[in-house]
Design a protein around this motif. Structure first.
Motif, PDB file in Angstrom:
ATOM      1  N   GLY A 176      -5.336  -3.179 -18.629  1.00  0.00           N
ATOM      2  CA  GLY A 176      -4.791  -2.121 -19.934  1.00  0.00           C
ATOM      3  C   GLY A 176      -5.781  -2.250 -21.053  1.00  0.00           C
ATOM      4  O   GLY A 176      -6.793  -2.953 -21.079  1.00  0.00           O
ATOM      5  N   GLY A 177      -5.312  -1.608 -21.993  1.00  0.00           N
ATOM      6  CA  GLY A 177      -6.336  -1.568 -23.226  1.00  0.00           C
ATOM      7  C   GLY A 177      -5.796  -2.531 -24.162  1.00  0.00           C
ATOM      8  O   GLY A 177      -5.110  -3.388 -24.091  1.00  0.00           O
ATOM      9  N   ALA A 178      -6.487  -2.580 -25.567  1.00  0.00           N
ATOM     10  CA  ALA A 178      -6.000  -3.518 -26.639  1.00  0.00           C
ATOM     11  C   ALA A 178      -4.674  -3.288 -26.914  1.00  0.00           C
ATOM     12  O   ALA A 178      -3.900  -2.219 -26.934  1.00  0.00           O
ATOM     13  CB  ALA A 178      -7.191  -3.302 -27.609  1.00  0.00           C
ATOM     14  N   LEU A 179      -4.021  -4.430 -27.584  1.00  0.00           N
ATOM     15  CA  LEU A 179      -2.545  -4.462 -27.980  1.00  0.00           C
ATOM     16  C   LEU A 179      -2.421  -3.141 -29.104  1.00  0.00           C
ATOM     17  O   LEU A 179      -1.458  -2.740 -29.228  1.00  0.00           O
ATOM     18  CB  LEU A 179      -2.453  -5.737 -28.702  1.00  0.00           C
ATOM     19  N   ASP A 180      -3.476  -2.764 -29.912  1.00  0.00           N
ATOM     20  CA  ASP A 180      -3.385  -2.113 -30.812  1.00  0.00           C
ATOM     21  C   ASP A 180      -3.471  -0.553 -30.162  1.00  0.00           C
ATOM     22  O   ASP A 180      -3.345   0.563 -31.234  1.00  0.00           O
ATOM     23  CB  ASP A 180      -3.956  -2.174 -31.911  1.00  0.00           C
ATOM     24  N   ASP A 181      -3.757  -0.351 -29.149  1.00  0.00           N
ATOM     25  CA  ASP A 181      -3.906   1.002 -28.494  1.00  0.00           C
ATOM     26  C   ASP A 181      -2.420   1.402 -27.798  1.00  0.00           C
ATOM     27  O   ASP A 181      -2.049   0.986 -26.847  1.00  0.00           O
ATOM     28  CB  ASP A 181      -4.929   0.905 -27.384  1.00  0.00           C
ATOM     29  N   LEU A 225       5.153  -4.003 -17.700  1.00  0.00           N
ATOM     30  CA  LEU A 225       5.800  -5.038 -17.907  1.00  0.00           C
ATOM     31  C   LEU A 225       6.649  -4.689 -19.425  1.00  0.00           C
ATOM     32  O   LEU A 225       6.443  -3.896 -20.195  1.00  0.00           O
ATOM     33  CB  LEU A 225       4.891  -6.333 -18.366  1.00  0.00           C
ATOM     34  N   ALA A 226       7.806  -5.545 -19.485  1.00  0.00           N
ATOM     35  CA  ALA A 226       8.745  -5.496 -20.689  1.00  0.00           C
ATOM     36  C   ALA A 226       8.008  -5.569 -22.078  1.00  0.00           C
ATOM     37  O   ALA A 226       8.205  -5.249 -22.954  1.00  0.00           O
ATOM     38  CB  ALA A 226       9.808  -6.312 -20.162  1.00  0.00           C
ATOM     39  N   SER A 227       7.116  -6.535 -21.976  1.00  0.00           N
ATOM     40  CA  SER A 227       6.433  -6.953 -23.109  1.00  0.00           C
ATOM     41  C   SER A 227       4.967  -6.415 -23.187  1.00  0.00           C
ATOM     42  O   SER A 227       4.173  -6.763 -22.314  1.00  0.00           O
ATOM     43  CB  SER A 227       6.534  -8.456 -23.555  1.00  0.00           C
ATOM     44  N   PRO A 228       4.562  -5.784 -24.418  1.00  0.00           N
ATOM     45  CA  PRO A 228       3.480  -5.342 -24.526  1.00  0.00           C
ATOM     46  C   PRO A 228       2.368  -6.530 -24.958  1.00  0.00           C
ATOM     47  O   PRO A 228       1.085  -6.165 -24.797  1.00  0.00           O
ATOM     48  CB  PRO A 228       3.599  -4.277 -25.557  1.00  0.00           C
ATOM     49  N   PRO A 270      -2.725 -13.192 -22.032  1.00  0.00           N
ATOM     50  CA  PRO A 270      -2.363 -12.769 -23.300  1.00  0.00           C
ATOM     51  C   PRO A 270      -3.107 -11.311 -23.561  1.00  0.00           C
ATOM     52  O   PRO A 270      -4.289 -11.054 -23.071  1.00  0.00           O
ATOM     53  CB  PRO A 270      -2.732 -13.593 -24.352  1.00  0.00           C
ATOM     54  N   ARG A 271      -2.644 -10.089 -23.996  1.00  0.00           N
ATOM     55  CA  ARG A 271      -3.289  -8.617 -24.031  1.00  0.00           C
ATOM     56  C   ARG A 271      -4.556  -8.864 -25.101  1.00  0.00           C
ATOM     57  O   ARG A 271      -4.350  -9.752 -25.785  1.00  0.00           O
ATOM     58  CB  ARG A 271      -2.046  -7.939 -24.701  1.00  0.00           C
ATOM     59  N   ASP A 272      -5.423  -7.992 -24.620  1.00  0.00           N
ATOM     60  CA  ASP A 272      -6.544  -7.985 -25.609  1.00  0.00           C
ATOM     61  C   ASP A 272      -6.218  -7.574 -27.036  1.00  0.00           C
ATOM     62  O   ASP A 272      -5.320  -6.920 -27.247  1.00  0.00           O
ATOM     63  CB  ASP A 272      -7.522  -6.786 -25.035  1.00  0.00           C
TER      64      ASP A 272
END
Length: 350
Positions: A163-168, A193-196, A217-219
């Motif tokens: 996926g992309g970065a957390l702020d996207d 997933l339930a959590s971004p 952990p997400r980017d």
């Protein structure tokens, strides 16, 4: 040095893993091969031009494996009997290999998950397995496709996306697992997933429909401070990211890297290199144990199912350690140095 673990059965197979090390001031890369049936095995490294990440075994030529780089232009075919690289698998400048691929069941097509450098959109590239000529592309319906595996007799490809970065906040940037029908290119299912806060990293699929997914952990999050995750979806059930016991979850620091699904025992194993942890679970989310070891990375089963193998660091060098797959305790077999520093282990009959 290596130490044998009991009588040799000749059915355990050969373990494979990528490795990187510095020799003479130069970084070198290898594909390490370890014969698990040999009384005193040692790693036999095959030189490569990149760090091997994922492996695709040819369905009718057991000596042939395609090996992929996690981020970059590197991919090649290796002859496991001759222990040498046969040829490189090329891609175009606009794309990067992203670590994983698969052969069609008839061995005619080689699929590879690749990322378009501009925007990190994902494609599944199809190549003629004989000539390596590109046959076309299919969408993966997600950003940053990574792990992939064939199901339904080779008719459907399952793809995990970072996926992309957390702020996207755009829908296409959400980490997800997709099911793509190869004949039509149609999206059959998408699981988010339930959590971004987590990406969708590596996936293990059971023949009966069970799914286990590990996450980093997400980017945009600090991997040194943030947790990874393990998500379990039993066949016909709902996906659940495990959240207990707390003392185990808090050790799942950084990337939850490799995952193994042992269907015969209903067991899932996951590695957390930063947390120095291998954790063991049932598909219902119950934690059934753990192993503390330095920076565990790859995990795999021997072909006879008796040994659970873990690649990790020792005080001196990278090591491969075998556990009894029933008791989850070390059985006395290890290989040191193993040369395996990459993300994954695979076991194959050569």
């Amino acid at each position: 040095m290596s130490s044998p673990g009991g009588e040799i059965s000749r059915v355990r197979g050969t373990a494979l893993g990528g490795g990187a090390f510095v020799s003479g001031g130069v970084e070198r890369f290898v594909l390490a091969l370890i014969d698990l049936d040999r009384g005193r095995p040692s790693a036999e490294p095959v030189p490569t031009t990149f760090l091997p990440h994922g492996f695709a075994f040819h369905p009718s030529r057991p000596e042939l494996v395609a090996v992929f780089e996690k981020h970059g232009p590197g991919a090649c075919e290796v002859d496991l009997v001759q222990r040498r690289v046969i040829r490189a698998v090329p891609t175009v400048a606009a794309r990067s290999f992203y670590g994983h691929g698969a052969y069609s069941p008839d061995g005619a097509t080689l699929y590879a998950a690749e990322t378009v450098r501009a925007g990190r959109s994902g494609v599944l590239v199809m190549r003629d397995a004989d000539t390596l000529a590109e046959l076309g592309e299919l969408p993966t319906y997600g950003r940053a496709p990574h792990d992939c595996a064939l199901v339904d007799g080779g008719a459907v490809m399952v793809v995990a996306h970072g996926g992309g970065a957390l702020d996207d906040a755009s829908p296409e940037a959400a980490p997800c697992v997709t099911w793509v029908e190869l004949a039509s290119g149609k999206l059959l299912e998408r699981m988010t997933l339930a959590s971004p806060r987590f990406n969708a990293g590596h996936v293990a699929l059971g023949a009966g429909g069970d799914l286990a997914l590990v996450s980093a952990p997400r980017d945009g999050l600090d991997p040194a401070r943030s947790l990874g995750a393990l998500t379990l979806r039993p066949a016909g059930g709902r996906a659940r990211t495990v959240d207990a016991p707390r003392q185990v979850i808090e050790r799942m620091k950084g990337e939850t890297l490799s995952v193994l699904l042992d269907e015969a025992r209903g067991l899932v194993a996951a590695t957390n290199p930063t947390g120095d942890l291998v954790s063991f679970w049932r598909m219902d989310g119950a934690c059934v144990g753990g192993m503390s070891t330095r920076a565990p990375r790859g995990v795999a089963l021997s072909l006879d199912g008796a040994w659970l193998l873990v690649s990790h660091l020792s005080e001196r060098a990278p090591r491969l350690t075998a556990l009894d797959a029933n008791t989850l305790s070390p059985n006395g077999f290890y290989v040191d140095p193993s040369f395996v520093t990459g993300s994954h282990l695979a076991v194959h009959a050569v």
